[in-house]
Design an enzyme around this catalytic site. Structure first.
Site, PDB file in Angstrom:
ATOM      1  N   LYS A 124      29.253  52.756  52.284  1.00  0.00           N
ATOM      2  CA  LYS A 124      27.895  53.269  52.492  1.00  0.00           C
ATOM      3  C   LYS A 124      27.729  53.887  53.885  1.00  0.00           C
ATOM      4  CE  LYS A 124      27.031  52.332  48.399  1.00  0.00           C
ATOM      5  NZ  LYS A 124      26.133  51.514  47.624  1.00  0.00           N
TER       6      LYS A 124
ATOM      7  N   THR B 156      27.725  51.601  37.531  1.00  0.00           N
ATOM      8  CA  THR B 156      29.059  51.162  37.112  1.00  0.00           C
ATOM      9  C   THR B 156      29.128  51.121  35.586  1.00  0.00           C
ATOM     10  OG1 THR B 156      29.268  49.870  39.126  1.00  0.00           O
ATOM     11  CG2 THR B 156      30.768  49.313  37.331  1.00  0.00           C
ATOM     12  N   ASN B 157      28.076  50.586  34.984  1.00  0.00           N
ATOM     13  CA  ASN B 157      28.069  50.473  33.522  1.00  0.00           C
ATOM     14  C   ASN B 157      28.101  51.836  32.838  1.00  0.00           C
ATOM     15  OD1 ASN B 157      27.553  47.548  32.266  1.00  0.00           O
ATOM     16  ND2 ASN B 157      26.789  47.646  34.362  1.00  0.00           N
TER      17      ASN B 157
ATOM     18  N   HIS C 190      24.526  58.992  46.234  1.00  0.00           N
ATOM     19  CA  HIS C 190      24.730  57.671  45.639  1.00  0.00           C
ATOM     20  C   HIS C 190      24.768  57.827  44.115  1.00  0.00           C
ATOM     21  CE1 HIS C 190      23.169  53.207  45.401  1.00  0.00           C
ATOM     22  NE2 HIS C 190      24.486  53.265  45.347  1.00  0.00           N
TER      23      HIS C 190
ATOM     24  N   ARG D 293      23.510  43.703  51.371  1.00  0.00           N
ATOM     25  CA  ARG D 293      23.205  44.619  52.461  1.00  0.00           C
ATOM     26  C   ARG D 293      21.938  44.162  53.171  1.00  0.00           C
ATOM     27  NH1 ARG D 293      21.414  48.729  50.783  1.00  0.00           N
ATOM     28  NH2 ARG D 293      21.606  48.404  48.559  1.00  0.00           N
TER      29      ARG D 293
ATOM     30  N   GLY E  99      26.279  51.092  26.009  1.00  0.00           N
ATOM     31  CA  GLY E  99      26.958  52.126  25.223  1.00  0.00           C
ATOM     32  C   GLY E  99      25.983  53.085  24.547  1.00  0.00           C
TER      33      GLY E  99
ATOM     34  N   ASP F 113      29.934  55.086  42.122  1.00  0.00           N
ATOM     35  CA  ASP F 113      28.946  54.765  43.169  1.00  0.00           C
ATOM     36  C   ASP F 113      28.631  55.932  44.102  1.00  0.00           C
ATOM     37  OD1 ASP F 113      27.269  52.636  44.254  1.00  0.00           O
ATOM     38  OD2 ASP F 113      28.563  52.668  46.016  1.00  0.00           O
TER      39      ASP F 113
ATOM     40  N   ARG G 124      14.760  51.499  37.644  1.00  0.00           N
ATOM     41  CA  ARG G 124      14.271  50.390  36.841  1.00  0.00           C
ATOM     42  C   ARG G 124      12.762  50.454  36.827  1.00  0.00           C
ATOM     43  NH1 ARG G 124      17.366  45.454  36.075  1.00  0.00           N
ATOM     44  NH2 ARG G 124      19.406  46.031  36.887  1.00  0.00           N
TER      45      ARG G 124
ATOM     46  N   TYR H  41      29.951  41.326  54.509  1.00  0.00           N
ATOM     47  CA  TYR H  41      29.619  41.777  53.150  1.00  0.00           C
ATOM     48  C   TYR H  41      29.878  43.277  52.956  1.00  0.00           C
ATOM     49  CZ  TYR H  41      27.103  43.403  49.125  1.00  0.00           C
ATOM     50  OH  TYR H  41      26.793  44.049  47.960  1.00  0.00           O
TER      51      TYR H  41
ATOM     52  N   ALA I 271      27.009  38.764  43.162  1.00  0.00           N
ATOM     53  CA  ALA I 271      28.458  38.536  43.172  1.00  0.00           C
ATOM     54  C   ALA I 271      29.144  39.834  42.752  1.00  0.00           C
ATOM     55  CB  ALA I 271      28.816  37.408  42.211  1.00  0.00           C
ATOM     56  N   ARG I 272      30.301  40.104  43.332  1.00  0.00           N
ATOM     57  CA  ARG I 272      30.957  41.411  43.115  1.00  0.00           C
ATOM     58  C   ARG I 272      32.436  41.243  42.793  1.00  0.00           C
ATOM     59  NH1 ARG I 272      27.746  46.445  43.924  1.00  0.00           N
ATOM     60  NH2 ARG I 272      25.711  45.579  44.425  1.00  0.00           N
TER      61      ARG I 272
ATOM     62  N   CYS J 216      21.471  49.154  39.350  1.00  0.00           N
ATOM     63  CA  CYS J 216      20.641  49.734  38.288  1.00  0.00           C
ATOM     64  C   CYS J 216      21.472  50.469  37.235  1.00  0.00           C
ATOM     65  CB  CYS J 216      19.585  50.655  38.873  1.00  0.00           C
ATOM     66  SG  CYS J 216      18.292  49.758  39.748  1.00  0.00           S
ATOM     67  N   GLY J 217      22.762  50.218  37.165  1.00  0.00           N
ATOM     68  CA  GLY J 217      23.517  50.678  36.005  1.00  0.00           C
ATOM     69  C   GLY J 217      24.534  51.788  36.208  1.00  0.00           C
TER      70      GLY J 217
ATOM     71  N   SER K 266      20.824  50.765  43.707  1.00  0.00           N
ATOM     72  CA  SER K 266      21.789  49.664  43.672  1.00  0.00           C
ATOM     73  C   SER K 266      21.463  48.689  42.544  1.00  0.00           C
ATOM     74  CB  SER K 266      21.765  48.939  45.017  1.00  0.00           C
ATOM     75  OG  SER K 266      22.047  49.854  46.048  1.00  0.00           O
TER      76      SER K 266
HETATM   77  P1  GTP Z   1      25.598  49.218  42.852  1.00  0.00           P
HETATM   78  O1  GTP Z   1      27.050  48.871  42.797  1.00  0.00           O
HETATM   79  O2  GTP Z   1      24.784  48.137  43.524  1.00  0.00           O
HETATM   80  O3  GTP Z   1      25.299  50.554  43.425  1.00  0.00           O
HETATM   81  O4  GTP Z   1      25.022  49.110  41.344  1.00  0.00           O
HETATM   82  P2  GTP Z   1      25.206  49.924  39.975  1.00  0.00           P
HETATM   83  O5  GTP Z   1      24.164  50.977  39.872  1.00  0.00           O
HETATM   84  O6  GTP Z   1      26.624  50.332  39.782  1.00  0.00           O
HETATM   85  O7  GTP Z   1      24.788  48.802  38.914  1.00  0.00           O
HETATM   86  P3  GTP Z   1      25.578  48.147  37.686  1.00  0.00           P
HETATM   87  O8  GTP Z   1      26.093  49.150  36.691  1.00  0.00           O
HETATM   88  O9  GTP Z   1      26.584  47.211  38.236  1.00  0.00           O
HETATM   89  O10 GTP Z   1      24.428  47.327  36.955  1.00  0.00           O
HETATM   90  C1  GTP Z   1      23.721  46.285  37.543  1.00  0.00           C
HETATM   91  C2  GTP Z   1      22.998  45.437  36.514  1.00  0.00           C
HETATM   92  O11 GTP Z   1      22.264  46.257  35.609  1.00  0.00           O
HETATM   93  C3  GTP Z   1      23.951  44.588  35.693  1.00  0.00           C
HETATM   94  O12 GTP Z   1      23.431  43.276  35.606  1.00  0.00           O
HETATM   95  C4  GTP Z   1      23.944  45.264  34.353  1.00  0.00           C
HETATM   96  O13 GTP Z   1      24.221  44.368  33.317  1.00  0.00           O
HETATM   97  C5  GTP Z   1      22.559  45.897  34.259  1.00  0.00           C
HETATM   98  N1  GTP Z   1      22.568  47.127  33.407  1.00  0.00           N
HETATM   99  C6  GTP Z   1      23.420  48.174  33.532  1.00  0.00           C
HETATM  100  N2  GTP Z   1      23.191  49.121  32.579  1.00  0.00           N
HETATM  101  C7  GTP Z   1      22.141  48.676  31.852  1.00  0.00           C
HETATM  102  C8  GTP Z   1      21.420  49.213  30.723  1.00  0.00           C
HETATM  103  O14 GTP Z   1      21.704  50.298  30.194  1.00  0.00           O
HETATM  104  N3  GTP Z   1      20.386  48.454  30.249  1.00  0.00           N
HETATM  105  C9  GTP Z   1      20.047  47.245  30.807  1.00  0.00           C
HETATM  106  N4  GTP Z   1      19.029  46.578  30.285  1.00  0.00           N
HETATM  107  N5  GTP Z   1      20.714  46.705  31.865  1.00  0.00           N
HETATM  108  C10 GTP Z   1      21.746  47.410  32.384  1.00  0.00           C
HETATM  109  C1  SPV Z   2      24.998  49.007  46.648  1.00  0.00           C
HETATM  110  O1  SPV Z   2      24.346  48.066  47.147  1.00  0.00           O
HETATM  111  O2  SPV Z   2      24.470  50.091  46.306  1.00  0.00           O
HETATM  112  C2  SPV Z   2      26.453  48.853  46.426  1.00  0.00           C
HETATM  113  C3  SPV Z   2      27.120  47.690  47.003  1.00  0.00           C
HETATM  114  O3  SPV Z   2      27.073  49.716  45.830  1.00  0.00           O
HETATM  115  S1  SPV Z   2      27.401  47.890  48.700  1.00  0.00           S
HETATM  116  O4  SPV Z   2      28.731  48.495  48.884  1.00  0.00           O
HETATM  117  O5  SPV Z   2      27.377  46.592  49.300  1.00  0.00           O
HETATM  118  O6  SPV Z   2      26.418  48.764  49.281  1.00  0.00           O
HETATM  119 MN    MN Z   3      25.816  51.472  45.337  1.00  0.00          MN
END
Ligand code: GTP
Ligand code: SPV
Ligand code: MN
Length: 573
Positions: free
Chosen positions: A196, A243-244, A216, A59, A481, A267, A387, A187, A355-356, A240-241, A238
């Protein structure tokens, strides 16, 4: 439509119906013109790689504008341009830009087609890659078009990849006209306008006038061994975790006891008070556009399971046998980097750090069928987090809604590769909406505060930080986890089952209230994770006060009073 075609002068116009045949034809077209490469179809059936222009991988916040009639309505949190000037600038760029190209009309619905919370849009684009992504990320095609005809109102988006010249790239929003114009980038967040641009920037504006919230946030269902499911939404900036956390797999002992995690969204969350006073939430999206690096069978097995078929990858590396590869995948070797060069560590990471993958949400093993519920799911808790390598503890609870709004408004986080610019710099990112709020943050905080009214049964608000580091520079908390351990404590607080430890900044877990069994954590690490550094927090509250003051008289007095209350509690402690 005719007006747009007259301006952009495409060779052809294609109305998207969202069918399988249409998708297959797009994939074929992109393979033929080299914008999509087939991956190893034995290990990854129907998976493809798109390599974007190296100058177009994230972005572009400095080129993103909110164009309201009054500058103050966009607020100091947004770049602003007067609507007439912005339209003139964009229309000059769009003039004849689709010559030789196909104009695709993409009707889409954000949210379940039959949900009263859902909203529709039409994106006009000259990018087949955007169309293919929109088909996975939204409910796109005939059903959306039918709803648009019923609703009468929809968000109008116009997009062209243009020349991909960073000097001729702008993402413009006209919330008063429910209009988006995006030029010069292919992108995700710049080009998939449903995401967004619509579901956050325009929708946040609509939500304010209509009494709901566009955030968000991920949405996840946590099922306990008694079979009860509590839904939690979480705003993290973005990369910061979100998806995880949205698809986490419970630690071994929890799994044995019967804990389950259900993914509703990763998201974006739209939420509105229901007749019962609770906040009900839907995921407006139908897919994931997730960060690839760091995803592995150790950190996110659910993601790995869903990425083996019907997935579009953007800017990942390749192994010698054409499988996708990225840093942290934990397996295999890169042979070709994200720019298609033979891999050489001297060129930097093999996969781009941003990369996505794009994949439909129902391919996720933990996908919740309640993601389709038209009324949404009721929220028991909201989490804010960022973070922060120092100061901010693992978790604390806000004493009430107004304090929770302050905690969200005061969020700060280290920047990531999701946006162009320097990585790792701490910046204020209120509610993870700094890049996404379509109006003045002062008005946004007032809107948040307005939900606290008689009869409301609002979720409890918490703040978390998975990213605290020790002196050795390593993360103190195992994360992933194991974050369920923290959520378990939150849900105990929601149920009134534990008392917690009242501090000036909020309620922290008493050490014995948090299940740390089986974790390899030193006493020192636990002290850091669950401690409050009073001196450090005094400085933080001063910085928060200065930040709020930056919005002048428009900042709600209620929020400033809350900041002063916490500052006074810290001064006393
Ligand atoms: P956007 O799609 O950009 O909005 O991001 P998001 O908030 O969904 O982030 P995502 O879950 O993809 O995590 C991004 C990075 O953070 C990855 O490299 C993960 O491995 C790392 N990450 C996610 N959860 C944790 C956690 O609990 N601890 C640590 N140390 N890293 C994490
Ligand atoms: C973010 O950057 O917070 C994302 C990816 O979720 S994007 O759709 O490009 O904004
Ligand atoms: Mn996002």
């Amino acid at each position: 439509m005719d007006e747009v075609a007259r301006l952009t002068r495409p060779d052809r116009v294609h109305w998207c119906d969202g069918s399988d045949a249409e998708y297959a034809a797009l994939v074929e077209l992109m393979q033929a013109n080299g914008t999509l490469l087939a991956l190893n179809q034995t290990t990854h059936p129907r998976c493809y790689l798109h390599r974007s222009n190296p100058s177009d991988v994230a972005r572009v916040e400095h080129l993103t504008f909110v164009c309201t009639r009054e500058r103050e309505d966009a607020g100091p949190n947004n770049h602003w341009m007067a609507p007439a000037e912005a339209h003139a600038k964009m229309d000059a760029l769009f003039d004849g830009c689709m010559h030789g190209r196909t104009l695709y009309v993409v009707p889409y619905c954000m949210g379940p087609i039959d949900s009263p919370l859902a909203r529709c849009g039409v994106e006009i684009t000259d990018s087949p890659y955007v169309v293919a992504n929109m088909r996975m990320m939204t409910r796109m095609g005939a059903a959306a078009l039918a709803r648009i005809e019923r609703d009468g109102s929809f968000v109008k988006g116009l997009h062209s990849t243009g020349e991909l010249d960073p000097e001729r790239r702008f993402i413009m929003h006209f919330p008063e006209e429910l209009t988006i114009k995006s030029y010069g980038s292919g992108y995700g967040g710049n080009a998939l306008l449903g995401k967004k641009c619509h579901a956050l920037r325009i929708a946040s504006w609509q939500a304010r006038t209509e009494g709901w919230l566009a955030e968000h946030m991920l949405i996840v269902g946590i099922e306990n061994p008694q079979g009860e499911t509590h839904y939690v939404a979480a705003a993290f900036p973005s990369a910061c975790g979100k998806t995880n956390l949205a698809m986490l797999i419970p630690p071994e002992g929890y799994r044995r006891d019967g804990w389950k995690v259900w993914t509703v969204g990763d998201d974006i969350c739209w939420m509105k008070p229901g007749a019962d006073g609770r906040l009900w939430a839907i995921n407006p999206e139908a897919g994931f556009f997730g960060v690839a690096p760091g995803t592995s069978t150790r950190t996110n097995p659910n993601a790995m399971a869903m990425l083996h078929h019907d997935t579009l990858f953007t800017n990942v590396a390749l192994t010698a046998d054409n499988q996708p590869w990225w840093e942290g995948i934990g397996d295999g070797q890169p042979a070709v980097d994200w720019q298609g060069r033979s891999y050489d560590p001297a060129n930097g990471p093999a996969a781009h750090p941003n990369a996505r993958f794009t994949v439909r949400i129902n391919q996720c093993p933990s996908w919740s069928v309640h993601a389709e519920d038209p009324q949404g799911v009721p929220l028991s808790a909201i989490m804010f987090g960022g973070r922060r390598e120092s100061l901010v503890p693992l978790v604390f609870e806000a004493r009430d809604w107004a304090h929770g709004v302050l905690v969200g408004a005061a969020m700060a986080s280290e920047t990531t590769a999701a946006a162009t610019g320097k990585v790792g710099v701490v910046r204020r990112d209120p509610m993870a909406m700094k890049p996404f709020c379509g109006y003045n943050f002062a008005d946004y905080f007032a809107h948040w505060l307005s939900f606290d009214k008689p009869g409301a049964k609002l979720p409890k608000i918490f703040h978390v930080n998975w990213f605290r580091k020790g002196a050795d520079g390593k993360f103190l908390w195992p994360g992933y986890g194991d974050n369920l351990r923290v959520i378990e404590w939150m849900l105990k607080r929601v149920a009134g089952a534990v008392g917690g430890n009242e501090t000036a900044i909020g309620i922290l877990p008493k050490r014995e209230e948090l299940n740390l069994a089986g974790l390899d954590l030193s006493a020192q690490a636990v002290d850091a994770l669950l401690g409050v550094d009073i001196e450090g927090w005094r400085a933080e509250l001063t910085a928060i006060g200065e930040y709020l003051d930056g919005y002048g008289a428009r900042m709600p007095a209620r929020l400033k009073a809350e900041q002063q209350r916490v500052a006074a509690a810290l001064a006393g402690g």
